[in-house]
Write an enzyme that holds these catalytic residues in place. Structure first.
Site, PDB file in Angstrom:
ATOM      1  N   TRP A 155      -6.604   4.645   1.845  1.00 36.70           N
ATOM      2  CA  TRP A 155      -7.717   3.736   1.544  1.00 36.70           C
ATOM      3  C   TRP A 155      -7.255   2.371   1.054  1.00 36.70           C
ATOM      4  O   TRP A 155      -8.057   1.449   0.990  1.00 36.70           O
ATOM      5  CB  TRP A 155      -8.645   4.372   0.492  1.00 36.70           C
ATOM      6  CG  TRP A 155      -7.898   4.877  -0.713  1.00 36.70           C
ATOM      7  CD1 TRP A 155      -7.498   6.166  -0.948  1.00 36.70           C
ATOM      8  CD2 TRP A 155      -7.411   4.112  -1.825  1.00 36.70           C
ATOM      9  NE1 TRP A 155      -6.802   6.252  -2.134  1.00 36.70           N
ATOM     10  CE2 TRP A 155      -6.736   5.002  -2.690  1.00 36.70           C
ATOM     11  CE3 TRP A 155      -7.486   2.768  -2.185  1.00 36.70           C
ATOM     12  CZ2 TRP A 155      -6.135   4.586  -3.885  1.00 36.70           C
ATOM     13  CZ3 TRP A 155      -6.882   2.347  -3.367  1.00 36.70           C
ATOM     14  CH2 TRP A 155      -6.221   3.246  -4.205  1.00 36.70           C
ATOM     15  N   LYS A 179      -7.593  10.003  11.515  1.00 40.17           N
ATOM     16  CA  LYS A 179      -8.424  10.432  10.378  1.00 40.17           C
ATOM     17  C   LYS A 179      -8.226   9.390   9.262  1.00 40.17           C
ATOM     18  O   LYS A 179      -7.200   9.366   8.593  1.00 40.17           O
ATOM     19  CB  LYS A 179      -7.967  11.824   9.911  1.00 40.17           C
ATOM     20  CG  LYS A 179      -8.310  12.193   8.478  1.00 40.17           C
ATOM     21  CD  LYS A 179      -9.787  12.422   8.249  1.00 40.17           C
ATOM     22  CE  LYS A 179     -10.074  12.854   6.799  1.00 40.17           C
ATOM     23  NZ  LYS A 179      -9.916  11.772   5.802  1.00 40.17           N
ATOM     24  N   GLU A 257       4.959   7.738   5.444  1.00 42.50           N
ATOM     25  CA  GLU A 257       5.107   6.572   4.565  1.00 42.50           C
ATOM     26  C   GLU A 257       4.470   6.994   3.248  1.00 42.50           C
ATOM     27  O   GLU A 257       3.245   7.069   3.144  1.00 42.50           O
ATOM     28  CB  GLU A 257       4.412   5.373   5.216  1.00 42.50           C
ATOM     29  CG  GLU A 257       4.892   4.050   4.673  1.00 42.50           C
ATOM     30  CD  GLU A 257       3.968   3.510   3.607  1.00 42.50           C
ATOM     31  OE1 GLU A 257       4.243   3.801   2.416  1.00 42.50           O
ATOM     32  OE2 GLU A 257       3.001   2.832   3.946  1.00 42.50           O
ATOM     33  N   CYS A 291       1.732   0.827  -2.322  1.00 48.42           N
ATOM     34  CA  CYS A 291       2.926   1.686  -2.479  1.00 48.42           C
ATOM     35  C   CYS A 291       4.154   0.854  -2.801  1.00 48.42           C
ATOM     36  O   CYS A 291       5.167   1.397  -3.232  1.00 48.42           O
ATOM     37  CB  CYS A 291       3.227   2.448  -1.187  1.00 48.42           C
ATOM     38  SG  CYS A 291       1.824   3.304  -0.550  1.00 48.42           S
ATOM     39  N   GLU A 388       3.652   6.524  -9.735  1.00 50.54           N
ATOM     40  CA  GLU A 388       3.040   5.305  -9.211  1.00 50.54           C
ATOM     41  C   GLU A 388       1.821   4.972 -10.068  1.00 50.54           C
ATOM     42  O   GLU A 388       0.927   5.808 -10.213  1.00 50.54           O
ATOM     43  CB  GLU A 388       2.546   5.547  -7.782  1.00 50.54           C
ATOM     44  CG  GLU A 388       3.579   5.260  -6.731  1.00 50.54           C
ATOM     45  CD  GLU A 388       2.970   5.319  -5.337  1.00 50.54           C
ATOM     46  OE1 GLU A 388       3.167   4.369  -4.578  1.00 50.54           O
ATOM     47  OE2 GLU A 388       2.296   6.322  -5.008  1.00 50.54           O
TER      48      GLU A 388
HETATM   49  C1  SIN Z   1       1.183   0.123   1.345  1.00 49.23           C
HETATM   50  O1  SIN Z   1       1.286  -0.194   0.183  1.00 49.23           O
HETATM   51  O2  SIN Z   1       0.967   1.283   1.679  1.00 49.23           O
HETATM   52  C2  SIN Z   1       1.275  -0.895   2.446  1.00 49.23           C
HETATM   53  C3  SIN Z   1       1.541  -2.217   1.918  1.00 49.23           C
HETATM   54  C4  SIN Z   1       1.699  -3.269   2.966  1.00 49.23           C
HETATM   55  O3  SIN Z   1       1.884  -3.012   4.157  1.00 49.23           O
HETATM   56  O4  SIN Z   1       1.667  -4.430   2.550  1.00 49.23           O
END
Ligand code: SIN
Length: 489
Positions: A155, A179, A257, A291, A388
């Site tokens: 999201w 999905k 990822e 992330c 995180e």
């Molecule tokens: C991510 O944080 O999952 C993607 C970040 C990005 O592509 O800038």
């Protein structure tokens, strides 16, 4: 409330048709800033997902048999449609995800760029001719599509994570069942609607939506299907590991990822103002819900206090509010679970000796808003150093020298991104080499682009997305031994 795009359809897109769930059940989609309903989408189940897989399989022969140039024309048209409707897509994204409109606009262009980029990369999926082991034979190597592939997207980037998977997959000749995350299905459906508008052939791109409880059912239907030959997933490390275990059954390929725990190191020889700007964007973009966010900010002792004072002043200028309101640079967190996680991490850090310089609590705007927060004295004894944050909390620690900074940065099972600021060219090469991450940002806090390989090492994942490397994961090599050629008489 802003108007939703006219081209948005709130059903699933399967085989080129808009369909409801077999159960007729629906899931409400809300604006995280207000809790207001934006509409509802189908809660698809196993048989709905199987129908989408069958539609993708039916489309595969024609799609994979086309020339790369034909596929490129379709993908480029899709990219143009996204750009033509960029403002609608950006407003929709802000409404369902909460990020400020300025960031949503950047994401829409980022998302469209994957179609443009991979349209061209598909034309360069070169094979090889290998010097043969026999005089009468030639060895050819070709890159081929896998067939039906699954995409499971998060999201936090509701459009870009969709296209970062779909674009290379389709450019290579695969057909996809996607999905999207339960919180942000509308951006994915809007992209599907544009696919329909520009003539992406039916079945090439399919979207199945569902809630939190439906995700394992939809995922299992993909994994259990012998037709699905790969799943590309962006999400948590825990779910990624489970997915990989489940895919072992029939050796479905995966690219993952997953979570990150990026260190952001500021050396005393850094350009101070540039580092300040870099950490701001790296930490506070998307309210910290990326992330690759600066999860642990490590500042060299000699400049620690002045850096903290300057960053605190910057954090206090961040305007928090609804992403559609002018001047807002930080929206809400995605949901109450996310908010509570941030609260727990801050409470744990305070209990173990961290100090708050600004923020540290829910924002007066209510809902899931959290104050931009600066914490210092952060150590590896605190949960915030290992999990995180996914929130607007800058967790700052200090270090004495380069060796200590590298050791602290690498003290994590994750390895997605790492950042540092320095003007010493020797140090730049040493530290870039030493960081155990898939991505290193040197003198920048923003590394996202379609032209570079995005992905992690260690428990941050497997595979790369974007760049010329990002298409390889969506292909299989075939070795053709062409023998019986005889010898020149
Ligand atoms: C991510 O944080 O999952 C993607 C970040 C990005 O592509 O800038």
């Amino acid at each position: 409330m802003a108007k939703l795009p006219e081209f948005l359809k709130m059903d699933c897109y399967v085989g080129g048709a808009w369909v409801a769930a077999g159960s007729a059940e629906r899931l409400d989609v809300v604006d995280p800033a207000t809790g207001e309903s934006l509409g509802s989408v189908p809660r698809m189940g196993a048989s709905d997902t199987q129908a989408a897989i069958a539609a993708a399989q039916a489309a595969h022969e024609d799609w994979s048999g086309r020339t790369a140039g034909d596929r490129a024309r379709v993908l480029n048209a899709w990219a143009s449609a996204m750009r033509d409707h960029a403002e609608d897509l950006a407003q929709l994204m802000t409404l369902e995800q909460g990020k400020p409109l300025s960031e949503a606009r950047v994401e829409v262009e980022y998302a469209a760029s994957f179609f443009s980029w991979f349209a061209e990369e598909g034309r360069r999926l070169y094979g090889d001719i290998i010097p043969s082991h026999r005089q009468d034979a030639r060895i050819l190597v070709t890159r081929n599509s896998l067939g039906v592939v699954g995409g499971i997207t998060p999201w936090n980037f509701p459009s870009a994570m969709v296209t970062r998977k779909a674009a290379p997959a389709l450019a290579a000749g695969n057909c996809m069942v996607l999905k999207p995350a339960e919180a942000t299905p509308l951006s994915a459906l809007a992209i599907a609607s544009l696919a329909d508008m520009v003539g992406v052939p039916p079945g090439v791109f399919n979207v199945v939506t569902g809630g939190r409880e439906d995700a394992p059912v939809i995922g299992k239907a993909m994994i259990d299907s012998p037709l699905v030959r790969k799943i590309g997933f962006t999400g948590s490390t825990a779910v990624g590991k489970q997915l990989m275990r489940d895919c072992a059954g029939d050796l479905t390929k995966v690219s993952l990822e997953l979570g990150g725990n990026a260190a952001f190191i500021v050396f005393e020889d850094a350009d101070f103002d540039a580092a300040l700007e870099g950490v701001q964007i790296c930490k506070f973009r998307n309210a910290g819900q990326t992330c690759i966010a600066a999860n642990r900010i490590l500042v060299q002792e000699s400049i620690h206090d002045s850096f903290v004072a300057a960053l605190t002043a910057k954090a206090e200028q961040i305007r928090v509010g609804h992403g559609l309101d002018a001047g807002v640079s930080q929206g809400p967190l995605i949901d109450t679970r996310g908010l509570e996680k941030v609260e727990l991490l801050v409470a744990d850090a305070l209990e173990k000796g961290a100090t708050i310089h600004t923020g540290g609590a829910r924002h007066a705007a209510g809902g899931t808003y959290y104050q931009p927060t600066i914490l210092t004295g952060v150590t590896s004894a605190m949960d915030i150093s290992h999990q995180e944050v996914f929130g607007p909390v800058a967790a700052i620690g200090s270090f004495r020298d380069e060796a200590e900074a590298i050791a602290m940065a690498n003290d994590t099972p994750y390895g997605l991104a790492g950042y540092f600021y320095s003007r010493d060219v020797g140090r730049i090469f040493r530290v870039a080499d030493a960081l155990k991450t898939g991505i290193v940002g040197v003198n920048t806090g923003l590394i996202s682009t379609e032209v570079a390989p995005f992905g992690g090492v260690k428990e941050s994942g497997i595979g790369r997305e974007g760049s010329k490397y990002g298409i390889e994961d969506w292909t299989e090599l075939k070795y053709i031994c062409l023998a019986g050629l005889g010898a020149v008489a």
